[in-house]
Write a protein that holds these residues in place. Sequence first.
Motif, short mmCIF file in Angstrom:
data_model
loop_
_atom_site.label_atom_id
_atom_site.label_comp_id
_atom_site.label_asym_id
_atom_site.label_seq_id
_atom_site.Cartn_x
_atom_site.Cartn_y
_atom_site.Cartn_z
N ILE A 156 2.58 17.06 -7.32
CA ILE A 156 3.65 15.79 -6.69
C ILE A 156 3.82 16.06 -5.44
O ILE A 156 3.70 15.06 -4.56
N LEU A 188 12.06 13.03 -13.49
CA LEU A 188 11.18 14.04 -14.50
C LEU A 188 11.84 13.49 -15.78
O LEU A 188 12.95 13.37 -16.25
N LEU A 243 8.91 15.69 -0.32
CA LEU A 243 9.46 15.69 -1.68
C LEU A 243 10.45 16.91 -1.76
O LEU A 243 10.32 18.02 -1.50
N LEU A 294 5.53 8.07 -7.23
CA LEU A 294 5.69 8.29 -6.01
C LEU A 294 4.98 7.43 -5.06
O LEU A 294 5.51 7.03 -4.00
N LEU A 328 5.07 19.82 -10.34
CA LEU A 328 6.10 19.50 -9.03
C LEU A 328 5.35 19.80 -7.93
O LEU A 328 5.15 19.23 -6.90
N ILE A 330 12.24 9.58 -8.08
CA ILE A 330 11.45 9.79 -9.31
C ILE A 330 12.23 10.50 -10.21
O ILE A 330 12.81 11.56 -10.03
N ALA A 358 12.96 14.08 -6.38
CA ALA A 358 12.73 14.27 -7.57
C ALA A 358 13.75 14.64 -8.42
O ALA A 358 14.13 15.82 -8.16
N ASP A 359 14.44 13.76 -9.34
CA ASP A 359 15.59 14.28 -10.11
C ASP A 359 15.16 14.91 -11.30
O ASP A 359 14.46 14.62 -12.35
N LEU A 404 4.22 10.47 -12.58
CA LEU A 404 4.96 10.59 -11.41
C LEU A 404 4.39 10.54 -10.12
O LEU A 404 4.82 9.89 -9.15
N ILE A 451 13.77 18.36 -4.38
CA ILE A 451 14.14 18.21 -6.02
C ILE A 451 15.68 18.35 -5.94
O ILE A 451 16.28 19.24 -5.11
#
Length: 90
Positions: free
Chosen positions: A53, A4, A64, A24, A50, A2, A34-35, A20, A66
């Motif tokens: 999420i 950001l 998750l 997800l 974040l 996903i 998560a990029d 988001l 990052i």
Amino acid sequence: MIILPSQITHEEAAACCRMLAQGLRSQTEAAVVADAGGLERFDSSALAVLLEIRREAAALGKTLSISRMPARLRELATLYGVAQLLPAAP
């Protein structure tokens, strides 16, 4: 993965969370990344997004991590004591 948006401040936080979370839920992988590489303008609300999420991912049985988190956001996460909850993607 996903992605950001470029901006997450208090004003965008709720809408960003919804967007988001929807992304997800559409992920089939158990480990979601998560990029954050495109994140340019943010405040502590980005951490709240974040973390939300991350909670959503856990509720779905997913993890998750990052990728490309901006250094300033990582510093905020450390300052608030939540850096360990937002691990860097492998």
